[in-house]
Scaffold this motif. Structure first.
Motif: not given
Length: 214
Positions: A2, A4, A23, A27, A31-32, A34, A65-66, A193, A197
């Motif tokens: 994740k 951020a 993105r 992506e 990965h995602t 936010f 978030a990571d 968000y 999470n």
């Protein structure tokens, strides 16, 4: 992972460009992203680079978030603000080489980019190159590889030092100016968000109390 994205007020107008580049690169890697804003210079919720540090610390320490992508005009203020908090290792990254060596040698969890310095024609491409090299391999493998053992040892030493030199985040947040903290957590999508999470109920409870949600 994740990831951020956080922008402060001086560079908020670039948020859409940064998000698009991020993105595009991450992506496809699975990965995602936010986007915590700021989304535009005239956002109601204004963030300073100091508040970037507060928000990043809340996200990283809670597991919401990571990794954090942030910055400011020079990147220096955002880097200093993020590194003021426990659980955050933020590098100052201007180009792809900075991104790769920071990831492999320092194995951090945030970067601060100078979004005004040299950000002209091709600035979006430079962002893509940064993100590609930041996430192209598992971080912390060392560079050059023959230096991996001492570099990984130094990272573990730094982690242990930070455990001693920094207080618990839930002790820090109530001692800060509460309007400053509330402003850092006032983004349009923060609650949506963050609470979806967050992995740390202690930090979640602390945030709820600060935001008068209990």
């Amino acid at each position: 992972m994740k990831i951020a994205l956080i922008n402060e007020n001086s560079q908020a107008a670039k948020n859409a460009v940064i998000e698009k580049a991020l993105r595009k690169v991450v992506e496809p890697m699975g990965h995602t992203v936010f986007n915590y804003g700021m989304y535009a210079a005239d956002d109601e919720a204004q963030l300073t680079y100091v508040q970037n540090g507060i928000l990043a610390a809340v996200l990283l320490n809670s597991g919401a978030a990571d990794y954090v992508i942030t910055g400011c005009g020079t990147g220096e203020g955002a880097m200093l603000a993020l590194n003021s908090f426990p659980g955050v290792i933020c590098g100052h990254v201007e180009d792809a080489l900075d991104a790769y060596t920071f990831a492999q040698i320092n194995d951090g969890n945030a970067i601060a980019i100078p979004f005004a310095k040299g950000f002209g024609w091709g600035g979006d491409l430079n962002l893509e190159y940064i993100f590609e090299k930041l996430y192209c391999e598992e971080s912390g493998q060392g560079y050059p590889r023959e230096r991996a053992v001492p570099e990984q040892r130094n990272k573990r030493i730094l982690d242990e030092v930070k455990k001693v030199t920094y207080a618990d985040l839930c002790e820090i947040l109530p001692r800060l100016d509460q309007e400053l903290v509330k402003g850092a957590l006032a983004g349009e999508h923060f609650k949506e968000y963050f609470f979806a999470n967050c992995k740390d109920e202690k930090i979640a409870a602390c945030v709820r109390e600060i935001l008068n949600m209990e």
